[in-house]
Write an enzyme that holds these catalytic residues in place. Structure first.
Site, mmCIF file in Angstrom:
data_model
loop_
_atom_site.group_PDB
_atom_site.id
_atom_site.type_symbol
_atom_site.label_atom_id
_atom_site.label_comp_id
_atom_site.label_asym_id
_atom_site.label_seq_id
_atom_site.Cartn_x
_atom_site.Cartn_y
_atom_site.Cartn_z
ATOM 1 N N TYR A 1 12.650 -3.656 -5.977
ATOM 2 C CA TYR A 1 11.415 -3.742 -7.275
ATOM 3 C C TYR A 1 10.245 -2.806 -6.767
ATOM 4 O O TYR A 1 9.986 -1.872 -7.575
ATOM 5 C CB TYR A 1 10.896 -5.107 -7.015
ATOM 6 C CG TYR A 1 9.259 -5.181 -7.633
ATOM 7 C CD1 TYR A 1 9.305 -5.360 -9.124
ATOM 8 C CD2 TYR A 1 8.263 -4.935 -7.069
ATOM 9 C CE1 TYR A 1 8.003 -5.389 -9.858
ATOM 10 C CE2 TYR A 1 7.070 -5.075 -7.710
ATOM 11 C CZ TYR A 1 6.849 -5.136 -9.084
ATOM 12 O OH TYR A 1 5.632 -5.159 -9.595
ATOM 13 N N ASN B 1 0.120 1.181 5.903
ATOM 14 C CA ASN B 1 1.053 0.018 5.097
ATOM 15 C C ASN B 1 1.542 -0.777 5.823
ATOM 16 O O ASN B 1 2.368 -0.740 6.811
ATOM 17 C CB ASN B 1 1.939 0.968 4.144
ATOM 18 C CG ASN B 1 2.663 0.110 3.303
ATOM 19 O OD1 ASN B 1 3.940 0.372 2.999
ATOM 20 N ND2 ASN B 1 2.206 -1.026 2.853
ATOM 21 N N GLY B 2 1.440 -2.220 5.569
ATOM 22 C CA GLY B 2 2.039 -3.490 6.145
ATOM 23 C C GLY B 2 1.327 -4.458 6.682
ATOM 24 O O GLY B 2 0.016 -4.421 6.609
ATOM 25 N N GLY C 1 -0.053 0.567 -5.248
ATOM 26 C CA GLY C 1 -1.629 0.087 -4.733
ATOM 27 C C GLY C 1 -2.567 0.453 -6.019
ATOM 28 O O GLY C 1 -2.756 1.675 -5.915
ATOM 29 N N CYS D 1 0.739 -1.155 0.062
ATOM 30 C CA CYS D 1 -0.081 -0.054 0.045
ATOM 31 C C CYS D 1 0.892 1.061 -0.011
ATOM 32 O O CYS D 1 2.092 1.047 0.170
ATOM 33 C CB CYS D 1 -0.846 0.198 1.215
ATOM 34 S SG CYS D 1 -1.806 -1.551 1.534
HETATM 35 P P1 AMP Z 1 7.242 -14.737 -12.660
HETATM 36 O O1 AMP Z 1 7.686 -15.029 -13.917
HETATM 37 O O2 AMP Z 1 5.564 -15.320 -13.147
HETATM 38 O O3 AMP Z 1 7.314 -15.215 -11.497
HETATM 39 O O4 AMP Z 1 6.736 -13.123 -12.611
HETATM 40 C C1 AMP Z 1 8.096 -12.392 -12.545
HETATM 41 C C2 AMP Z 1 7.719 -10.900 -12.574
HETATM 42 O O5 AMP Z 1 6.859 -10.479 -11.464
HETATM 43 C C3 AMP Z 1 8.796 -9.954 -12.590
HETATM 44 O O6 AMP Z 1 8.771 -9.175 -13.760
HETATM 45 C C4 AMP Z 1 8.886 -9.141 -11.327
HETATM 46 O O7 AMP Z 1 9.145 -7.924 -11.673
HETATM 47 C C5 AMP Z 1 7.330 -9.155 -11.098
HETATM 48 N N1 AMP Z 1 7.122 -9.247 -9.457
HETATM 49 C C6 AMP Z 1 7.741 -9.739 -8.476
HETATM 50 N N2 AMP Z 1 7.270 -9.378 -7.427
HETATM 51 C C7 AMP Z 1 6.240 -8.875 -7.771
HETATM 52 C C8 AMP Z 1 5.268 -8.351 -6.616
HETATM 53 N N3 AMP Z 1 5.177 -8.590 -5.298
HETATM 54 N N4 AMP Z 1 4.089 -7.646 -7.112
HETATM 55 C C9 AMP Z 1 3.770 -7.525 -8.422
HETATM 56 N N5 AMP Z 1 4.920 -8.275 -9.448
HETATM 57 C C10 AMP Z 1 6.054 -8.679 -8.914
#
Ligand code: AMP
Length: 473
Positions: free
Chosen positions: A255, A110-111, A36, A10
């Site tokens: 990320y 958030n958390g 979010g 969030c």
């Molecule tokens: P996958 O190959 O299906 O595991 O998806 C990997 C992708 O998910 C990467 O491009 C990441 O940037 C993205 N990603 C990693 N962690 C998250 C997260 N917590 N929420 C949304 N996207 C994520």
């Protein structure tokens, strides 16, 4: 009762002492939209009443100019919440507002509060009635039940009963309190801005990119275990809990946060470029171009390219306007979801040996589709490089990760993952380099639980947390 809602991912903002508080909160949330996209909410106060508006959807859709006009007052808090399939209840949108023995209050955070389920059970046994499935509401009940006479005292009472992660903003009729859990899992920055007549207004936000948009100056983070209270008498920093081992979420730097933000006192872009540089040193590849998976892999790919001397190319283009609703042709198109978002630049990729840089592999399914897409565009080789270690454990502190069973790296070694994603080679950054990239090699102030499985707090009800996680998928 098991809480089946986690307040993952969030963004929060707070404004005190500005005649256009709602508009500033709106702009702050606008800058935090990446944290979010499910729902957005703002509560304001004008000294005697609290006004709220929250709805499902993006910040810009929820807050039309007429909606903002209905939010008077010079204090505001705001919240934007992440979307999770099957869990799109307006009831769970934040902020939460109530009238209680401590006056009118609104709160957002958030958390994840990891003992929220136990606290709620106890409160319900004592007769408390809950409206939603959210741990934010637990905080309000604890504040209302406190025998402390001041709001800050009651909030302190409440916060000392919580475990886990929270960066919180609380508004009353005439004051604002913002607080961070004693480990400092989630970020919370504090700032100020000049308003007419040389007066000052105070602001807080999950990330400093919110300050940039409204022209505020970043002063410092709210310290772990600290509460900052702003009222008619001015601003006051108070330590409400003893100093604990810091456990700032490293994934914010990998990320989650925007690269133009300062998070935990450190520029996110710098961390990401470092991640890419160290990745190039640890996992070199004989290749023609470095291509990021946009947007998550861009800064690391720039670092990788700079360190390796291999040219950086935007070989995948992202459509930034992909919404939550779209019409899929009934005649199924292969990998439609990924194609909707990403398209290869064939002229760049054709006959090239490509280093594909992304921040993480979670389940591996998206990564495999992207590798296939790059290969179908004519790449001769695809070398996948990931700017963090393998994700082996779910997060219980506010990042949306699936259960261990669904995390590919929890169940497969690197070679098996390489085969699954159909890459010619696969390299993950080491834990030591991750520490170095975020400047934590000596200080040990970050949480790495998703890469190690070592959780910095006791998760007494881990089974309940796990089953809640399972239930929401
Ligand atoms: P996958 O190959 O299906 O595991 O998806 C990997 C992708 O998910 C990467 O491009 C990441 O940037 C993205 N990603 C990693 N962690 C998250 C997260 N917590 N929420 C949304 N996207 C994520």
């Amino acid at each position: 009762m098991v809480l089946d809602k986690f307040h993952d991912e969030c963004g929060v903002v707070a404004v005190f002492g500005h005649p256009e508080a709602a508009k500033l909160a709106y702009l702050g949330l606008y800058a935090l939209q990446h944290r979010g996209q499910e729902s957005a909410g703002i509560c304001t106060s004008d000294g005697s009443l609290i006004y709220c508006r929250k709805a499902m959807g993006h910040v810009a859709d929820v807050f039309t100019s007429s909606a903002l006009a209905d939010l008077p007052g010079s204090q505001a808090i705001g919240h934007t919440r992440y979307s999770t399939a099957g869990d799109t209840l307006i009831l769970n949108a934040q902020p939460f507002s109530v009238a209680c023995n401590k006056g009118r209050l609104a709160v957002a955070h958030n958390g994840n509060i990891t003992n929220a389920a136990e606290l709620r059970r106890e409160l319900e046994r004592g007769g408390s009635i809950f409206q939603a499935n959210s741990d934010t509401e637990v905080i309000l009940h604890l504040v209302a039940r406190s025998s402390e006479r001041t709001l800050a005292g009651a909030l302190r009472d409440a916060l000392l009963q919580l475990e886990g992660a929270f960066s919180l903003v609380l508004l009353s009729e005439d004051r604002l309190i913002v607080a961070r859990d004693p480990h400092g899992f989630r970020p919370l920055a504090f700032g100020e801005m000049e308003i007419s007549g040389g007066r000052k207004c105070y602001v807080a936000a999950s990330e400093t990119c919110a300050f940039d948009l409204i022209g505020a100056t970043y002063l410092h983070d709210v310290d772990p275990g600290e509460m900052v209270e702003v009222g008619p008498e001015g601003m006051n920093r108070v330590r409400y809990a003893p100093e604990q081992q810091r456990a700032q979420c490293v994934f914010e730097h990998v990320y989650f946060s925007r690269p133009d933000s300062i998070v935990f006192g450190r520029a996110v872009n710098e961390s990401r470029e470092n991640l890419g540089r160290l990745l190039a040193i640890e996992h070199p590849a004989d290749a023609d171009i470095v291509v990021p998976v946009p947007d998550s892999g861009v800064a690391a790919a720039i670092g990788y390219s700079a360190e390796s001397g291999i040219p950086f190319r935007h070989g995948l283009i992202r459509n930034h306007y992909v919404g939550r609703t779209f019409i899929e042709p009934s005649q199924a198109i292969r990998d439609f979801g990924v194609k909707l978002k990403l398209n290869p630049v064939r002229q760049l990729l054709k006959d090239k040996r490509v280093i594909l840089v992304d921040d993480s592999i979670v389940r591996g399914t998206t990564s495999r589709k992207i590798v296939r897409m790059v290969r179908q565009a004519g790449a001769r080789e695809v070398h996948v490089r990931i700017s963090c270690p393998p994700t082996v454990s779910p997060c219980f502190y506010g990042v949306d990760t699936p259960t261990r069973g669904e995390l590919i790296a929890a169940n497969h070694n690197v070679e098996e993952i390489r085969r699954f994603v159909e890459a010619d080679s696969l390299g993950y950054l080491s834990a030591a380099s991750l520490r170095k990239a975020v400047g934590d090699d000596e200080r040990h102030e970050y949480c790495y639980a998703c890469y190690t499985g070592d959780y910095p707090t006791d998760l007494v009800n881990i089974e309940e947390l796990m089953s809640a996680r399972q239930k929401r998928r």
